[in-house]
Design a protein around this motif. Sequence first.
Motif, short mmCIF file in Angstrom:
data_model
loop_
_atom_site.label_atom_id
_atom_site.label_comp_id
_atom_site.label_asym_id
_atom_site.label_seq_id
_atom_site.Cartn_x
_atom_site.Cartn_y
_atom_site.Cartn_z
N ASP A 35 0.83 -1.21 0.00
CA ASP A 35 0.00 0.00 0.00
C ASP A 35 0.87 1.25 0.00
N TRP A 45 -6.99 2.23 4.24
CA TRP A 45 -6.19 1.78 5.39
C TRP A 45 -7.09 1.60 6.62
N ASP A 46 -7.99 2.56 6.87
CA ASP A 46 -8.90 2.46 8.01
C ASP A 46 -9.79 1.21 7.87
N GLU A 47 -10.28 0.95 6.67
CA GLU A 47 -11.12 -0.23 6.44
C GLU A 47 -10.32 -1.51 6.67
N ARG A 48 -9.07 -1.50 6.23
CA ARG A 48 -8.23 -2.70 6.40
C ARG A 48 -7.95 -2.94 7.90
N ILE A 49 -7.66 -1.87 8.63
CA ILE A 49 -7.41 -1.99 10.07
C ILE A 49 -8.65 -2.53 10.78
N ALA A 50 -9.83 -2.01 10.41
CA ALA A 50 -11.08 -2.48 11.02
C ALA A 50 -11.29 -3.96 10.74
N LYS A 58 -6.30 6.39 0.10
CA LYS A 58 -5.40 5.44 0.77
C LYS A 58 -5.69 5.37 2.26
N HIS A 59 -5.95 6.52 2.87
CA HIS A 59 -6.24 6.52 4.30
C HIS A 59 -7.57 5.84 4.59
N ARG A 60 -8.57 6.03 3.71
CA ARG A 60 -9.85 5.36 3.91
C ARG A 60 -9.69 3.84 3.77
N TRP A 86 -8.97 -6.22 10.13
CA TRP A 86 -7.97 -6.98 10.91
C TRP A 86 -8.39 -7.07 12.38
N LYS A 87 -8.95 -5.99 12.91
CA LYS A 87 -9.40 -6.01 14.30
C LYS A 87 -10.52 -7.03 14.48
#
Length: 215
Positions: free
Chosen positions: A89, A178-183, A174-176, A185-186
């Motif tokens: 990314d 990234w936030d979706e990917r982090i969510a 990219k930040h959006r 993974w959580k």
Amino acid sequence: MKVLAILLAVGVLILGMLYFHESQNIKTVREQLVTTSNQVVAAREETTTVKKEMTGRVTELQSTIGTEKAKADQQIGQLQERIKTVEQDLQDEKTKLASVEDQRGKVVEQLTTVSNQLFTVRQHYADLARTHTATEMELKAVSEREAALEMEKASLERQLNDLDALKTQIRLVKHRLWDERIAAWKRQDQEAAVGGNKGMIFQNGQWQTGRKPAS
């Protein structure tokens, strides 16, 4: 003869007493041997039981260790995949931003050139108008040249603004993502924690009943 008979009787009696005493000793020894033998058998049985329990425990521990190792390897694999995703990314964003920046540099260079040309044309037009040395056709040509340069300058400025907006858009997208990917993974980690701890998760210093997040 009587004395001899008495002596023989006494001898037989003594032999009988000695035989009885010896029989009692043998019986006692036999009983002790039987007791000792029973104790040995019991000890062997207990040892066999303990050994069997220890073997079972060792097998259980080995199985547990193997399971935990497999889970750890799986988690390490997931983390490595996530690291690769993050690196990809970042590289994608860097590549796109570099491309936009390269285009922006070219536009800035063109804009600088046009701005200088426009300044020169305007100055030339002002000189002609002040000295009245140019014909009406020459003034018209200079004026048209000035108008064309102004249009080109405006177009380049719009391109520059569009490229700046594009850079901002790339970062936002990219930040959006990234936030979706982090969510995501959580959610995966929470589901893994709930499944791995029999529905319990550790939060705020205590174990609580966990629930899978809604899809």
